[in-house]
Structures are given as C-alpha cells and as structure tokens.
Scaffold this motif. Sequence first.
Motif, PDB file in Angstrom:
ATOM      1  N   GLU A 143      -2.031  -0.025   7.816  1.00  0.00           N
ATOM      2  CA  GLU A 143      -2.455  -0.352   9.177  1.00  0.00           C
ATOM      3  C   GLU A 143      -3.818  -1.024   9.202  1.00  0.00           C
ATOM      4  O   GLU A 143      -4.098  -1.852  10.078  1.00  0.00           O
ATOM      5  CB  GLU A 143      -2.480   0.921  10.025  1.00  0.00           C
ATOM      6  N   ARG A 144      -4.679  -0.680   8.232  1.00  0.00           N
ATOM      7  CA  ARG A 144      -6.016  -1.287   8.196  1.00  0.00           C
ATOM      8  C   ARG A 144      -6.025  -2.679   7.580  1.00  0.00           C
ATOM      9  O   ARG A 144      -6.961  -3.459   7.820  1.00  0.00           O
ATOM     10  CB  ARG A 144      -6.980  -0.391   7.408  1.00  0.00           C
ATOM     11  N   PHE A 145      -5.033  -2.996   6.771  1.00  0.00           N
ATOM     12  CA  PHE A 145      -5.069  -4.257   6.027  1.00  0.00           C
ATOM     13  C   PHE A 145      -5.027  -5.468   6.951  1.00  0.00           C
ATOM     14  O   PHE A 145      -4.213  -5.550   7.862  1.00  0.00           O
ATOM     15  CB  PHE A 145      -3.912  -4.332   5.042  1.00  0.00           C
ATOM     16  N   PHE A 185       0.836  -1.197   0.000  1.00  0.00           N
ATOM     17  CA  PHE A 185       0.000   0.000   0.000  1.00  0.00           C
ATOM     18  C   PHE A 185       0.871   1.247   0.000  1.00  0.00           C
ATOM     19  O   PHE A 185       1.948   1.281   0.595  1.00  0.00           O
ATOM     20  CB  PHE A 185      -0.912   0.030   1.232  1.00  0.00           C
ATOM     21  N   ARG A 186       0.357   2.286  -0.650  1.00  0.00           N
ATOM     22  CA  ARG A 186       1.081   3.550  -0.715  1.00  0.00           C
ATOM     23  C   ARG A 186       0.929   4.348   0.574  1.00  0.00           C
ATOM     24  O   ARG A 186       1.851   5.033   1.017  1.00  0.00           O
ATOM     25  CB  ARG A 186       0.565   4.364  -1.903  1.00  0.00           C
ATOM     26  N   ASP A 187      -0.240   4.250   1.201  1.00  0.00           N
ATOM     27  CA  ASP A 187      -0.537   5.069   2.368  1.00  0.00           C
ATOM     28  C   ASP A 187      -0.416   4.262   3.660  1.00  0.00           C
ATOM     29  O   ASP A 187      -0.826   3.103   3.736  1.00  0.00           O
ATOM     30  CB  ASP A 187      -1.949   5.639   2.269  1.00  0.00           C
ATOM     31  N   LEU A 213      -8.383   0.060   1.953  1.00  0.00           N
ATOM     32  CA  LEU A 213      -8.294   1.345   1.260  1.00  0.00           C
ATOM     33  C   LEU A 213      -9.171   2.418   1.881  1.00  0.00           C
ATOM     34  O   LEU A 213      -9.094   3.585   1.500  1.00  0.00           O
ATOM     35  CB  LEU A 213      -8.622   1.178  -0.228  1.00  0.00           C
ATOM     36  N   GLY A 214     -10.026   2.002   2.826  1.00  0.00           N
ATOM     37  CA  GLY A 214     -10.653   2.999   3.663  1.00  0.00           C
ATOM     38  C   GLY A 214     -12.129   3.191   3.490  1.00  0.00           C
ATOM     39  O   GLY A 214     -12.764   2.598   2.612  1.00  0.00           O
ATOM     40  N   PRO A 215     -12.711   4.030   4.356  1.00  0.00           N
ATOM     41  CA  PRO A 215     -14.143   4.302   4.318  1.00  0.00           C
ATOM     42  C   PRO A 215     -14.589   4.755   2.939  1.00  0.00           C
ATOM     43  O   PRO A 215     -13.947   5.571   2.300  1.00  0.00           O
ATOM     44  CB  PRO A 215     -14.300   5.432   5.351  1.00  0.00           C
TER      45      PRO A 215
END
Length: 341
Positions: free
Chosen positions: A176-178, A169-171, A324-326
């Motif tokens: 951290e979420r993965f 991941f780039r971010d 990748l997020g919300p």
Amino acid sequence: MTSSTLTSIEICAGAGGQALGLEQAGFEHELLVEYWSPAVQILRANRPKWNIVEKDVREVDFRLYRDANIDLVAGGVPCTPASKAGKQLGASDERNLWPEAIRMVDEVRPRAAMFENVRGLMDPKFEGWRNETLEALAALGYEDAVWDMIYAADFGVPQLRPRSVLVAFRDEEARERFRWPEPVTPEGSRVSVGETLKDLVSANGWEGADHWATEVATTIGPTLVGGSEKHGGADLGPTRARAQWRRLGVDGLGLANHGVAPAKKHDPNGPFKLNVRMAARVQGFPDIWKIDEVLRKTNAYKTMGNAFPPPAARAMGEAIRAALGPGADAGHERSGQVPVD
C-alpha cells in the motif's frame, strides 16, 4: 551495518549497474551471483569486499539465506527470451531464468523482490507469461505485484532505455505504501548526449567539441545494445540505432579503443566513435566505476552495455526502501550523490 541499512541478494549481476544503484539507495549486498567471468572481474575490481559468487544461478542454493531476514532480492534476469533483437522464444528459451528468480523468492522469502527486463516483455505476446509469474508470486504470499515501465532518461541518463520492472512485497502495508518513482528529468528537461560527453570528446583538444555538444548531440541517444557474451558487442546497436547515433554525430559502427577521443583537427561535422568510458557515461555509470581499466574493449562494452543504469536502479531502490516502512529510510537522503568508493 547501521540500523538504516537494508540487505539484498542479487542474481545476474552483470557489470553492477543495478547493484551500484541499490547500494546508493542504501542496500547492503549479502550476495551477488554472476556466471560470466568478465562481468565478475568488473564487480570484483570495483567492490572487492562484496560477496560475489561466480556460478550459474541454477546451481545456487538460496535456502542458506532463509533465516537472514533479507529485505530485497533482485536481478536483471536475461532479456534474450523477450528481446526484439532475439527470437522472442519466451518461456521456452533455454536462457529463461525466470523460474530461478521465483525459486530465489521462495527459498529466501525476502520482504520485497525486484526484477528488471527489456521493454519487449510487456508486449501482448507475453501476457500469459507475465500472468503465470504473478500467480506464482501470489502463491508465495507476494500478492498484487506491480509490473510497469521505467525510462532511464527520466533519471538523468542520456538515453531513453526503457525497462520493464516487476516489484513485489510480502506485506500488505508495504504494498500500500509503494509508489512508482517520479521522474527527476522528465521529457523537456532530459540530459543530452552532448552535455554528458563534452569533456570526454574534447580530451584531445578537439576544436569542434563545443559545436558538437551544443548544436549536434542535443538530445538523448538511442538505447545502447551490448550484445550477449557470445554475440554482438562490436557496435552501438542495430541499423536503426546506428542511424540515430549518426544524426548525433557518432559513428555507431564500432567502438574506439580505450581512451581514444577525436583529434584536435577532427572534422567539426565528422562523426567519431565512442570509447568504452563514453558509453559507460551514456549508461549512467560514474567515472570511478572501473570498466575499461579491467577488460579489453569488446568484453568491457558487453558487460556494461546491457546494464540497468545505476540512476534508474537507485530510483527503484529508494521507492522500495520507502515502502518497506518507517526506519527503512532513516538517515538516507536523496540530495547529493552517495559516495561510490
């Protein structure tokens, strides 16, 4: 494209196992690259609207997609350099396309990257190669990439089919979420070859189908080996794999012609050959995915026999989507099968 749809680019797309799984996970393919014509025929027969480029990946300029805000780049880069069925030449193998995978990440700069390969890539012999790959990704800003194993049998596929998968991941927030996908059918609840294929093997009224499905083919099968575009593909794998298939009542020394199933009076204890559609089921492809309708037996099996099973690819895609997020997984539910047509 809806706001909940993510975009992807894939190289070495093959028969579309990974592409289909990612589509089911909610990714829309902006580009698929595959150089082998029979595999391209499979892709175009099933998804005529996909942007499929029949070209050697080394000839593709991915900078054209630098400003497209691509969410994911992916690929099943050739496994031959690390395959136990090959010479394991690693980075020195001319078929090694890992440098091209890194180039794609560099030129596209997606939010995430995923590359799958054979289990052998995780052997100690290739530790240096893996570290070099991770260092190259980190230099591009994709730090702390995860490289782990996924087993297709954990996601409803009736073969173990272990694959190594690299996710980056780039971010930092996405990293951290993965979370690696949790098994849906872990050991103890795996789907057997018999229950997967019973309807297909009984298509001609075979009187021994019930016995075969419930008493003989009661476990997952060995990993299918499709061979390369130049070699192999005439059987279900090497000697050891064929012996395992034999214990499941399957003759692995060859494939039946398209649509051929055991005859009504076929010996209840006699092995039979799988046809391409049966093998596709073992690979996790849905019956609606055109394979045997498009190609003759050997090439049809080769294109499909090396695939990343769609259920496993979907699981990875959903895990990446969640990281990748919300908003990335808005409107996308795990329950129920996402339509494939």
